[in-house]
Design an enzyme around this catalytic site. Structure first.
Site, mmCIF file in Angstrom:
data_model
loop_
_atom_site.group_PDB
_atom_site.id
_atom_site.type_symbol
_atom_site.label_atom_id
_atom_site.label_comp_id
_atom_site.label_asym_id
_atom_site.label_seq_id
_atom_site.Cartn_x
_atom_site.Cartn_y
_atom_site.Cartn_z
ATOM 1 N N ASP A 1 -4.249 2.353 1.786
ATOM 2 C CA ASP A 1 -4.625 3.256 2.879
ATOM 3 C C ASP A 1 -6.126 3.190 3.176
ATOM 4 O O ASP A 1 -6.580 3.668 4.200
ATOM 5 C CB ASP A 1 -4.262 4.710 2.509
ATOM 6 C CG ASP A 1 -3.056 5.219 3.279
ATOM 7 O OD1 ASP A 1 -2.708 4.616 4.317
ATOM 8 O OD2 ASP A 1 -2.467 6.229 2.846
ATOM 9 N N GLN B 1 1.675 9.825 0.817
ATOM 10 C CA GLN B 1 1.746 10.361 2.178
ATOM 11 C C GLN B 1 1.022 11.705 2.260
ATOM 12 O O GLN B 1 1.306 12.615 1.491
ATOM 13 C CB GLN B 1 3.223 10.514 2.600
ATOM 14 C CG GLN B 1 3.396 10.953 4.041
ATOM 15 C CD GLN B 1 2.858 9.934 5.041
ATOM 16 O OE1 GLN B 1 3.109 8.740 4.953
ATOM 17 N NE2 GLN B 1 2.087 10.411 6.005
ATOM 18 N N LYS C 1 7.642 3.402 7.016
ATOM 19 C CA LYS C 1 6.901 2.477 6.158
ATOM 20 C C LYS C 1 7.852 1.668 5.281
ATOM 21 O O LYS C 1 7.673 0.462 5.074
ATOM 22 C CB LYS C 1 5.896 3.258 5.306
ATOM 23 C CG LYS C 1 4.727 3.765 6.139
ATOM 24 C CD LYS C 1 3.901 4.841 5.456
ATOM 25 C CE LYS C 1 2.871 5.393 6.462
ATOM 26 N NZ LYS C 1 2.069 6.497 5.936
#
Ligand code: NAD
Length: 295
Positions: A119, A96, A52
């Site tokens: 997200d 994460q 990422k």
């Protein structure tokens, strides 16, 4: 045999467009900022976070990495998120997952400002998605939608069958595929571990989306000739001949299914790359929303 629905090709196109948008934002004096938080040293999480970070840098987004020890408390993680929520240089916040078991994951997801929730896991964004309002869409389902769109695959009136009902893949892709939009507008069936005879359903699928997290959940006998097959699974298979000691396979038996399907996504090189691209897309979208920029 099936045409390859290439996540590599499509994600590259998306990233090129985003790079131009980021350059445009920078000309206006805005540098997109993405905060990435990792707690602990799970090897897959390390790999994902590094990926990422690299993606962000490649297109000009500034990434802010926060690496915390596995022993980090819930309060400490919440305090970090609170700071990032109010930091004007940060447009997107990503924690994460999975988090260590002593941390309550859902509370962390809900701590992130819905406006920075790139997200798309915050209940506000999930709820808006469900009722068809403008929202951050979760990256993997959003990536699948973009793949169908770029390839010009018609979904209206088709039967989409999904294997898997997780919050990050199965449930949201089921919702997106039934929305009155294109891609979407299909009739959706969701199969899961309590579904008897999954093949009764998969054999009816015009579009088959597999997110079960197990290799070879779908073989050629379960697929209708000409179906579009989207393989979301990423499974590590031990492979002593591979330099890493393992290789990645999807949930679909690629060799047999690719002979029967009309389109198929490879693993690697399929949905995974789309997921990464859509995180960048959502970050740029967050910047535009924060600055009331339309185009
Ligand atoms: P999960 O384990 O949370 O959910 C799997 C779902 O599949 C469950 O709902 C379960 O009911 C169902 N299932 C499992 N085996 C089944 C079977 N034999 N028959 C019918 N249903 C079955 O997993 P997830 O988070 O949704 O991820 C699924 C897979 O996709 C994993 O391999 C994961 O690594 C991968 N993944 C890939 C990406 C990507 O970017 N490509 C993103 C997220 C997840």
């Amino acid at each position: 045999s099936a045409a390859i629905l290439s996540g590599k090709e499509i994600s590259q196109k998306i990233l090129e467009e985003l790079k131009k948008e980021v350059a445009f934002l920078k000309e206006k004096g805005i540098t997109p900022g993405l905060a990435v938080i990792r707690v602990g040293d799970d090897p897959a999480s390390i790999a994902y976070v590094n990926g990422k970070k690299k993606d962000a840098e490649k297109i000009g987004i500034k990434s802010y990495e926060h690496i915390l020890p596995a022993s980090t408390s819930q309060d400490k993680l919440c305090a970090l998120i609170d700071n990032l929520n109010s930091d004007v240089n940060i447009h997107g916040i990503l924690v994460q997952l999975p988090l260590p078991s002593h941390i309550e994951e859902q509370a962390i997801i809900e701590r992130i400002s819905p406006d920075k929730d790139v997200d798309g896991f915050h209940p506000i964004n999930v709820g808006k998605m469900v009722i068809g309002q403008d929202a951050f869409l979760p990256c993997t389902p959003f990536g699948i939608i973009k793949m169908l769109e770029y390839a010009g695959i018609e979904s209206k009136g088709k039967h989409t069958v999904i294997i898997g009902r997780s919050n990050i893949v199965g449930k949201p892709i089921a919702n997106l595929m039934m929305q009155k939009r294109n891609p979407g507008n299909s009739t959706v069936t969701v199969c899961h571990t309590a579904t008897p005879n999954v093949s009764d359903y998969t054999l009816q699928a015009d579009i088959l989306i597999v997110a079960a997290g197990r290799p070879c959940v779908v073989n050629a006998d379960m697929v209708k000739p000409g179906a579009v097959v989207i393989d979301v699974g990423i499974n590590r298979i031990e492979d002593k001949e591979h330099p890493r000691g393992y290789r990645l396979v999807g949930d679909v038996d690629y060799d047999s299914v690719s002979k029967k399907a009309s389109w198929i996504t490879p693993v690697p090189g399929g949905v995974g790359l789309m997921t990464r691209a859509m995180l960048m897309y959502n970050t740029v979208l967050a910047v535009k929303k924060a600055n009331s920029i339309k185009e």
